[in-house]
Design a protein around this motif. Sequence first.
Motif, PDB file in Angstrom:
ATOM      1  N   MET A  47       0.811  -1.185   0.000  1.00 29.97           N
ATOM      2  CA  MET A  47       0.000   0.000   0.000  1.00 29.97           C
ATOM      3  C   MET A  47       0.865   1.264   0.000  1.00 29.97           C
ATOM      4  O   MET A  47       0.534   2.239  -0.669  1.00 29.97           O
ATOM      5  N   ILE A  48       1.977   1.216   0.739  1.00 28.94           N
ATOM      6  CA  ILE A  48       2.865   2.379   0.779  1.00 28.94           C
ATOM      7  C   ILE A  48       3.483   2.630  -0.593  1.00 28.94           C
ATOM      8  O   ILE A  48       3.589   3.778  -1.033  1.00 28.94           O
ATOM      9  N   VAL A  49       3.883   1.557  -1.281  1.00 28.71           N
ATOM     10  CA  VAL A  49       4.472   1.712  -2.620  1.00 28.71           C
ATOM     11  C   VAL A  49       3.445   2.299  -3.571  1.00 28.71           C
ATOM     12  O   VAL A  49       3.755   3.206  -4.360  1.00 28.71           O
ATOM     13  N   VAL A  50       2.204   1.815  -3.518  1.00 26.09           N
ATOM     14  CA  VAL A  50       1.148   2.343  -4.385  1.00 26.09           C
ATOM     15  C   VAL A  50       0.898   3.809  -4.073  1.00 26.09           C
ATOM     16  O   VAL A  50       0.831   4.651  -4.980  1.00 26.09           O
ATOM     17  N   ALA A  51       0.772   4.153  -2.801  1.00 22.26           N
ATOM     18  CA  ALA A  51       0.520   5.542  -2.414  1.00 22.26           C
ATOM     19  C   ALA A  51       1.665   6.453  -2.835  1.00 22.26           C
ATOM     20  O   ALA A  51       1.435   7.564  -3.319  1.00 22.26           O
ATOM     21  N   THR A  52       2.900   5.986  -2.688  1.00 18.34           N
ATOM     22  CA  THR A  52       4.057   6.790  -3.082  1.00 18.34           C
ATOM     23  C   THR A  52       4.057   7.034  -4.580  1.00 18.34           C
ATOM     24  O   THR A  52       4.268   8.161  -5.042  1.00 18.34           O
ATOM     25  N   ASN A  53       3.807   5.992  -5.362  1.00 21.30           N
ATOM     26  CA  ASN A  53       3.827   6.153  -6.808  1.00 21.30           C
ATOM     27  C   ASN A  53       2.654   6.981  -7.312  1.00 21.30           C
ATOM     28  O   ASN A  53       2.815   7.781  -8.237  1.00 21.30           O
ATOM     29  N   VAL A  54       1.478   6.811  -6.715  1.00 19.05           N
ATOM     30  CA  VAL A  54       0.330   7.636  -7.108  1.00 19.05           C
ATOM     31  C   VAL A  54       0.594   9.098  -6.779  1.00 19.05           C
ATOM     32  O   VAL A  54       0.308   9.994  -7.581  1.00 19.05           O
ATOM     33  N   THR A  55       1.163   9.348  -5.617  1.00 18.45           N
ATOM     34  CA  THR A  55       1.506  10.726  -5.242  1.00 18.45           C
ATOM     35  C   THR A  55       2.511  11.319  -6.219  1.00 18.45           C
ATOM     36  O   THR A  55       2.371  12.472  -6.647  1.00 18.45           O
ATOM     37  N   TYR A  56       3.513  10.525  -6.589  1.00 17.12           N
ATOM     38  CA  TYR A  56       4.512  11.008  -7.537  1.00 17.12           C
ATOM     39  C   TYR A  56       3.862  11.324  -8.887  1.00 17.12           C
ATOM     40  O   TYR A  56       4.127  12.370  -9.482  1.00 17.12           O
ATOM     41  N   LEU A  57       3.014  10.431  -9.369  1.00 20.17           N
ATOM     42  CA  LEU A  57       2.377  10.659 -10.668  1.00 20.17           C
ATOM     43  C   LEU A  57       1.461  11.874 -10.632  1.00 20.17           C
ATOM     44  O   LEU A  57       1.441  12.670 -11.583  1.00 20.17           O
ATOM     45  N   LEU A  58       0.706  12.046  -9.555  1.00 20.63           N
ATOM     46  CA  LEU A  58      -0.138  13.236  -9.435  1.00 20.63           C
ATOM     47  C   LEU A  58       0.702  14.511  -9.411  1.00 20.63           C
ATOM     48  O   LEU A  58       0.350  15.509 -10.042  1.00 20.63           O
ATOM     49  N   ALA A  59       1.806  14.472  -8.696  1.00 18.61           N
ATOM     50  CA  ALA A  59       2.698  15.640  -8.659  1.00 18.61           C
ATOM     51  C   ALA A  59       3.285  15.903 -10.035  1.00 18.61           C
ATOM     52  O   ALA A  59       3.395  17.058 -10.467  1.00 18.61           O
ATOM     53  N   ALA A  60       3.666  14.846 -10.746  1.00 18.40           N
ATOM     54  CA  ALA A  60       4.248  15.027 -12.081  1.00 18.40           C
ATOM     55  C   ALA A  60       3.223  15.594 -13.061  1.00 18.40           C
ATOM     56  O   ALA A  60       3.573  16.386 -13.938  1.00 18.40           O
ATOM     57  N   TRP A  61       1.961  15.206 -12.917  1.00 16.72           N
ATOM     58  CA  TRP A  61       0.928  15.702 -13.831  1.00 16.72           C
ATOM     59  C   TRP A  61       0.482  17.119 -13.520  1.00 16.72           C
ATOM     60  O   TRP A  61       0.201  17.897 -14.416  1.00 16.72           O
TER      61      TRP A  61
END
Length: 142
Positions: free
Chosen positions: A1-15
């Motif tokens: 769950m932490i890996v998913v949350a980290t990657n989703v946060t990164y993708l949202l920040a990148a977008w």
Amino acid sequence: MIVVATNVTYLLAAWFLDPRSNYRGLRPVRMEDQIDRALAPYNVVLHFDWGKSPVGAPVNSEIGFRGVVSGQLVTAATLLSVVASVALSVFTASRQCGWWDRVSQLVSVFLFNVPTAVAALAVVLAGIWLSQHLGWATSAAT
């Protein structure tokens, strides 16, 4: 769950975030090719390399270090909560239907219904207040 949350946060920040705006506000004003050259080392996501932080440190090693620290905090919090809850449960069960039982029921129902974010903010504010009143706060924090 932490890996998913980290990657989703990164993708949202990148977008949605615009790192170019940090460079456009600098004086003297940077040209677009200067901004491109400054941002180029930070854009290496496809190789599971999250690039470098604004101070130049590799983000991958920071994530590993912070993951270990977060794991230690979660483990300590879990052990502390289990020990405290078992001790309070045994103490309350030994005084069943007494005033202590009623008060602990009221407190537990109230705390159970408090949202996690509100409880976390209350703990942080209580920690800040405690450190300021015990003299642990540095001059920069006060």
